[in-house]
Design a protein around this motif. Sequence first.
Motif, PDB file in Angstrom:
ATOM      1  N   LEU A   1       0.843  -1.193   0.000  1.00 44.77           N
ATOM      2  CA  LEU A   1       0.000   0.000   0.000  1.00 44.77           C
ATOM      3  C   LEU A   1       0.884   1.251   0.000  1.00 44.77           C
ATOM      4  CD1 LEU A   1      -2.553  -1.186   2.701  1.00 44.77           C
ATOM      5  CD2 LEU A   1      -2.973  -1.018   0.233  1.00 44.77           C
ATOM      6  N   GLU A   2       1.143   1.787  -1.192  1.00 47.77           N
ATOM      7  CA  GLU A   2       1.912   3.023  -1.300  1.00 47.77           C
ATOM      8  C   GLU A   2       1.123   4.032  -2.117  1.00 47.77           C
ATOM      9  OE1 GLU A   2       6.444   3.731  -1.702  1.00 47.77           O
ATOM     10  OE2 GLU A   2       5.655   3.700  -3.751  1.00 47.77           O
ATOM     11  N   MET A   3       0.857   5.178  -1.531  1.00 47.40           N
ATOM     12  CA  MET A   3       0.114   6.230  -2.223  1.00 47.40           C
ATOM     13  C   MET A   3       1.042   7.382  -2.584  1.00 47.40           C
ATOM     14  SD  MET A   3      -3.299   8.417  -1.143  1.00 47.40           S
ATOM     15  CE  MET A   3      -4.278   6.944  -0.919  1.00 47.40           C
ATOM     16  N   GLU A   4       0.900   7.845  -3.827  1.00 47.60           N
ATOM     17  CA  GLU A   4       1.616   9.040  -4.266  1.00 47.60           C
ATOM     18  C   GLU A   4       0.597  10.140  -4.483  1.00 47.60           C
ATOM     19  OE1 GLU A   4       5.356   9.091  -6.686  1.00 47.60           O
ATOM     20  OE2 GLU A   4       3.956   9.848  -8.212  1.00 47.60           O
ATOM     21  N   MET A   5       0.897  11.322  -3.959  1.00 49.72           N
ATOM     22  CA  MET A   5      -0.027  12.458  -4.010  1.00 49.72           C
ATOM     23  C   MET A   5       0.679  13.664  -4.612  1.00 49.72           C
ATOM     24  SD  MET A   5      -1.066  11.910  -0.010  1.00 49.72           S
ATOM     25  CE  MET A   5       0.505  11.081   0.342  1.00 49.72           C
ATOM     26  N   ARG A   6       0.179  14.155  -5.727  1.00 49.56           N
ATOM     27  CA  ARG A   6       0.755  15.364  -6.324  1.00 49.56           C
ATOM     28  C   ARG A   6      -0.259  16.499  -6.166  1.00 49.56           C
ATOM     29  NH1 ARG A   6       5.037  17.044  -8.964  1.00 49.56           N
ATOM     30  NH2 ARG A   6       4.885  18.724 -10.482  1.00 49.56           N
TER      31      ARG A   6
END
Length: 270
Positions: A221-226
């Motif tokens: 579970l890895e989230m990237e947020m831009r």
Amino acid sequence: MKIYICADIEGTCGFTVPTEDNWTGGDKWYPYFAAQMSREVAAAVRGAFAAGAEEVLVHDSHLTSRNIDPSVLPRGTKLMRGGPGDPYAMLAGAKENGSEAVMLTGFHAGVGSAGNPSSHTFNRRTEALSINGEPLSEFLFDAYTAAYLGLPVPFVSGDAKVCADAERHIPGVVTMPVETGFGGSTVSIHPEEAVEGIERGVQRILSGEWRACMAKLPETLEMEMRFNTHQQAFFNSFYPGIRQTDDKTLRYTAKDWWDMLIMVHFVLDK
């Protein structure tokens, strides 16, 4: 059979631009789309009751959570208005109510997608969100949350993009696409056809093998947020465990889905 319906508005038949959801408080089209949202939800409830549901809880989960006209809903429906403020967010109350399945109406494509002119995820402060490299929509986030709670998602209505995503992630799901994004426009079916299709679709799946309609929660579970601005990224970079990878981008690795829910609750869903 106890059914939980999470209702949004941007995937309602004919909905096109963000101002129609009343976030500015003044668009003349908002009353119409609130009424159509109410009619589509009522259709889903009728379909559930026709398939044998003993109880249906509807969560009005758009913006203020006060959009649905209660008088349009069939007798026996329970309606949750207002946001409780817990980390389950759009699925608040599903666990406490003892629901056996979650259905999604009025859903839309996620942030950055061309599938809907109003595409976004959680709010409009980000330009891209992904989980394990997969673009993250509110549908996918809620499908994973439902899986975490052990709940199938047998029915989804909304734009064609979110319906296609649902069919890709949930085996056996029944969908009802009511509009398709085309650049800055939408091409929608007739609103009566949307209402009729939703009622038929819900009744059909809940009369069949709906328990198998379960999303698979990822192990990693890895989230990237831009974010839209570097100031927003900087502000949120202080959440424990978040790493800033460039001026506007943050990355977060969760231990489990509850950990992800808590991060989203404080960083994104506000």
